[in-house]
Write a protein that holds these residues in place. Structure first.
Motif: not given
Length: 203
Positions: A34, A37, A42-43, A67-68, A71, A75, A116, A119-120, A126
């Motif tokens: 967190k 980010f 988010a990268e 990575r997903d 992330v 969240y 984020m 990315a989301l 999502s």
């Protein structure tokens, strides 16, 4: 004649709880991710997150193989933390102050979501992820508003929908990745303080 053997109890099928050190590593990775980010976007690289958390990249991948995955976990964790904060705050301060502090935490949650969102949006699930914590957050704000009204800390004609509209109004223009104002969060927090002062009976 041999005595009958007593049958052994069947092994429990319940899943084993993670070891305490593994859980600590996971929690530290979530908090570090967190922060990364927030600072880098988010990268932020997974290697950088692992380095900041003080663990090897293999430890990160054991908890979050993609990575997903990290992330989504950050969240989801932020939503859970916001929902659970209601009871914790009510246990430690008057209901009106608990509501005030929770609304400030909600602005922080929206700030994390803003960072984020790109990315989301690229993740296949999502919409499911975004909806997962929604009901619990609604329950939390309903509880806080009801307790604050019952205690006489806020006006009796205020309801949870009013508070949600205020929260959206203070933050809505700033939850897109292209928001131009870097100081929007400070402004939203200041407006929330003004709102809460005005909700006191007789204000």
């Amino acid at each position: 004649m041999n005595a009958a053997k007593t049958p052994r109890p069947a092994a429990s099928a319940s899943p084993r709880k993670p070891r305490a050190d593994a859980q600590r590593n996971r929690d530290r990775l979530l908090e570090t991710a967190k922060a990364a980010f927030t600072e880098l976007g988010a990268e932020a690289s997974l290697e950088e997150i692992a380095r900041r958390a003080g663990v090897g990249i293999g430890t990160l991948y054991r908890h979050f193989p993609t990575r997903d995955a990290i992330v989504a976990a950050v969240y989801r964790h932020e939503g859970e933390q916001l929902a659970e904060a209601a009871q914790r705050l009510l246990a430690s301060m008057p209901p009106g102050e608990a509501l005030h502090q929770w609304m400030r935490l909600a602005i922080d949650y929206i700030a994390t979501k803003k960072l984020m969102v790109s990315a989301l949006s690229a993740m296949a699930d999502s919409s499911t992820l975004a909806a997962a914590s929604g009901p619990r957050i609604v329950d939390a704000i309903n509880l806080l508003v009801d307790r604050a009204k019952a205690a006489g800390d806020i006006r009796a004609d205020v309801d949870a929908n009013d508070m949600m509209r205020a929260l959206v109004g203070f933050t809505y223009a700033n939850i897109t990745p292209n928001s131009a104002d870097p100081n929007w969060q400070k402004s939203a927090l200041r407006l929330m303080d003004v709102l809460m002062a005005g909700l006191k009976p007789g204000a």
